[in-house]
Design a protein around this motif. Structure first.
Motif, PDB file in Angstrom:
ATOM      1  N   UNK A 149      -3.819   0.267   5.301  1.00 30.55           N
ATOM      2  CA  UNK A 149      -3.898   1.298   4.268  1.00 30.55           C
ATOM      3  C   UNK A 149      -2.843   2.354   4.619  1.00 30.55           C
ATOM      4  N   UNK A 150      -1.963   2.672   3.676  1.00 29.03           N
ATOM      5  CA  UNK A 150      -0.844   3.569   3.968  1.00 29.03           C
ATOM      6  C   UNK A 150      -1.280   4.976   4.337  1.00 29.03           C
ATOM      7  N   UNK A 151      -2.491   5.391   3.931  1.00 28.58           N
ATOM      8  CA  UNK A 151      -2.943   6.721   4.328  1.00 28.58           C
ATOM      9  C   UNK A 151      -3.241   6.753   5.830  1.00 28.58           C
ATOM     10  N   UNK A 164       0.839  -1.187   0.000  1.00 27.79           N
ATOM     11  CA  UNK A 164       0.000   0.000   0.000  1.00 27.79           C
ATOM     12  C   UNK A 164       0.876   1.239   0.000  1.00 27.79           C
ATOM     13  N   UNK A 165       0.536   2.183  -0.864  1.00 30.16           N
ATOM     14  CA  UNK A 165       1.232   3.469  -0.910  1.00 30.16           C
ATOM     15  C   UNK A 165       0.191   4.577  -0.837  1.00 30.16           C
ATOM     16  N   UNK A 166       0.582   5.707  -0.279  1.00 29.23           N
ATOM     17  CA  UNK A 166      -0.362   6.817  -0.149  1.00 29.23           C
ATOM     18  C   UNK A 166       0.392   8.134  -0.152  1.00 29.23           C
ATOM     19  N   UNK A 167      -0.301   9.160  -0.568  1.00 34.40           N
ATOM     20  CA  UNK A 167       0.205  10.527  -0.483  1.00 34.40           C
ATOM     21  C   UNK A 167      -0.857  11.371   0.205  1.00 34.40           C
ATOM     22  N   UNK A 168      -0.431  12.148   1.207  1.00 40.68           N
ATOM     23  CA  UNK A 168      -1.319  13.098   1.870  1.00 40.68           C
ATOM     24  C   UNK A 168      -0.656  14.454   1.887  1.00 40.68           C
ATOM     25  N   UNK A 169      -1.471  15.511   1.918  1.00 50.94           N
ATOM     26  CA  UNK A 169      -0.952  16.865   1.810  1.00 50.94           C
ATOM     27  C   UNK A 169      -0.206  17.352   3.037  1.00 50.94           C
ATOM     28  N   UNK A 170       0.625  18.355   2.829  1.00 54.29           N
ATOM     29  CA  UNK A 170       1.362  19.096   3.857  1.00 54.29           C
ATOM     30  C   UNK A 170       2.408  18.222   4.539  1.00 54.29           C
ATOM     31  N   UNK A 171       2.518  18.314   5.884  1.00 51.80           N
ATOM     32  CA  UNK A 171       3.579  17.596   6.577  1.00 51.80           C
ATOM     33  C   UNK A 171       3.024  16.953   7.835  1.00 51.80           C
ATOM     34  N   UNK A 172       3.910  16.318   8.631  1.00 44.77           N
ATOM     35  CA  UNK A 172       3.458  15.539   9.773  1.00 44.77           C
ATOM     36  C   UNK A 172       2.859  16.414  10.871  1.00 44.77           C
ATOM     37  N   UNK A 173       3.250  17.679  10.932  1.00 43.29           N
ATOM     38  CA  UNK A 173       2.678  18.574  11.943  1.00 43.29           C
ATOM     39  C   UNK A 173       1.231  18.934  11.615  1.00 43.29           C
ATOM     40  N   UNK A 174       0.878  18.920  10.343  1.00 38.22           N
ATOM     41  CA  UNK A 174      -0.490  19.284   9.945  1.00 38.22           C
ATOM     42  C   UNK A 174      -0.851  18.587   8.643  1.00 38.22           C
ATOM     43  N   UNK A 175      -1.027  17.255   8.680  1.00 35.93           N
ATOM     44  CA  UNK A 175      -1.379  16.546   7.448  1.00 35.93           C
ATOM     45  C   UNK A 175      -2.759  16.968   6.957  1.00 35.93           C
ATOM     46  N   UNK A 176      -2.888  17.075   5.655  1.00 36.17           N
ATOM     47  CA  UNK A 176      -4.141  17.507   5.047  1.00 36.17           C
ATOM     48  C   UNK A 176      -4.860  16.279   4.499  1.00 36.17           C
ATOM     49  N   UNK A 229      -7.656  16.060   3.294  1.00 36.35           N
ATOM     50  CA  UNK A 229      -8.443  16.351   2.091  1.00 36.35           C
ATOM     51  C   UNK A 229      -7.667  15.986   0.832  1.00 36.35           C
ATOM     52  N   UNK A 230      -6.342  15.948   0.953  1.00 35.88           N
ATOM     53  CA  UNK A 230      -5.494  15.520  -0.162  1.00 35.88           C
ATOM     54  C   UNK A 230      -5.005  14.117   0.166  1.00 35.88           C
ATOM     55  N   UNK A 231      -5.732  13.123  -0.317  1.00 32.59           N
ATOM     56  CA  UNK A 231      -5.435  11.732   0.026  1.00 32.59           C
ATOM     57  C   UNK A 231      -5.541  10.883  -1.233  1.00 32.59           C
ATOM     58  N   UNK A 232      -4.440  10.231  -1.575  1.00 36.01           N
ATOM     59  CA  UNK A 232      -4.421   9.344  -2.730  1.00 36.01           C
ATOM     60  C   UNK A 232      -3.771   8.034  -2.296  1.00 36.01           C
ATOM     61  N   UNK A 233      -4.388   6.927  -2.677  1.00 35.17           N
ATOM     62  CA  UNK A 233      -3.912   5.608  -2.249  1.00 35.17           C
ATOM     63  C   UNK A 233      -3.866   4.673  -3.448  1.00 35.17           C
TER      64      UNK A 233
END
Length: 242
Positions: free
Chosen positions: A199-201, A12-24, A26-30
């Motif tokens: 799930x990586x997200x 499983x791979x995922x991309x989420x917005x921003x960084x670990x201090x404030x992950x977004x 709303x931007x989630x792709x898996x």
């Protein structure tokens, strides 16, 4: 953007917005691949594909979150090596998280969604969650969790490995029971959901929660819990390998 990689079961791979201090969120792709024993063949293509889905390049990544397992030796190693390589080449932080934590988080989110919960921690019901993943050799990797009244999720036991019959009573006592181990041993571990692998997200979301609590996520040592299946046999080979 944050990249998540987990190869403790499926890839499983995922991309989420921003960084670990404030992950977004709303931007989630898996992107995932559930085929067994193909981790090294599909992982990097999935990473490139999920970045393409997000309209991002590797240069835009701010960190990598990787699942530490537990899981099979070969598959887990593929994910950890890839995550370390990407983080090193890009010069970005690498964070390690127990893969069972991500599946527990996913199970809670699914149950809350089914009940129409709005995600406010103060309004979420207390729940217990058990996770059981196929560990082969007729065993399961397992852990138990409890979500408290303030929304905090604590791991109460595990990760550990055992025959399903040995842990059936404690795992089935939980409100939720998920994972590939539950699917494999339905008579002993009846699942409450169709969730099978992490799930990586959700791995990224767990990392953000732990980071906010001040947890140290710098270790990416694999949680093998026992010797590799391909370990050199001793004079008397044991079927349990431990």
């Amino acid at each position: 953007m944050l990249l998540g990689i987990d190869t403790s079961g499926a890839v499983s791979t995922a991309v989420m917005g921003r960084d670990l201090d404030a992950p977004d969120a709303a931007v989630r792709h898996v992107r995932s691949d559930t085929r067994a024993r193909h981790h090294d063949e599909v992982l990097l293509a999935l990473v490139d594909g999920v970045l393409q889905d997000a309209g991002a390049s590797r240069a835009e990544l701010t960190g990598v979150v990787v699942g530490r397992g537990p899981g099979p030796f070969t598959g887990l190693r593929v994910g950890l090596v890839a995550a370390r390589s990407i983080a090193t080449v890009l010069g970005i932080p690498l964070h390690g998280v127990c893969s069972l934590d991500a599946l527990a988080h996913q199970a809670l989110a699914e149950a809350d969604g089914a009940e129409g919960a709005d995600g406010n921690a103060r309004d979420l019901p207390e729940r217990t969650v058990a996770v059981a993943l196929d560990a082969r050799r007729r065993e399961v990797y397992h852990a138990r969790y409890r979500r408290l009244a303030d929304g905090t999720v604590r791991r109460e036991s595990g990760p550990a490995v055992a025959p399903p019959a040995d842990v059936a009573a404690e795992l089935t006592a939980c409100d939720l029971l998920v994972g590939s181990g539950a699917r494999l041993y339905p008579d002993l571990l009846p699942a409450t959901s169709e969730l099978v692998d992490a799930d990586a997200s959700h791995l990224i979301e767990v990392a953000a929660l732990l980071h906010a609590q001040g947890a140290d996520l710098t270790s990416t040592d694999p949680l093998y819990l026992r010797d590799p299946d391909a370990a050199k046999p001793t004079a008397r080979k044991s079927a349990l390998g431990r």
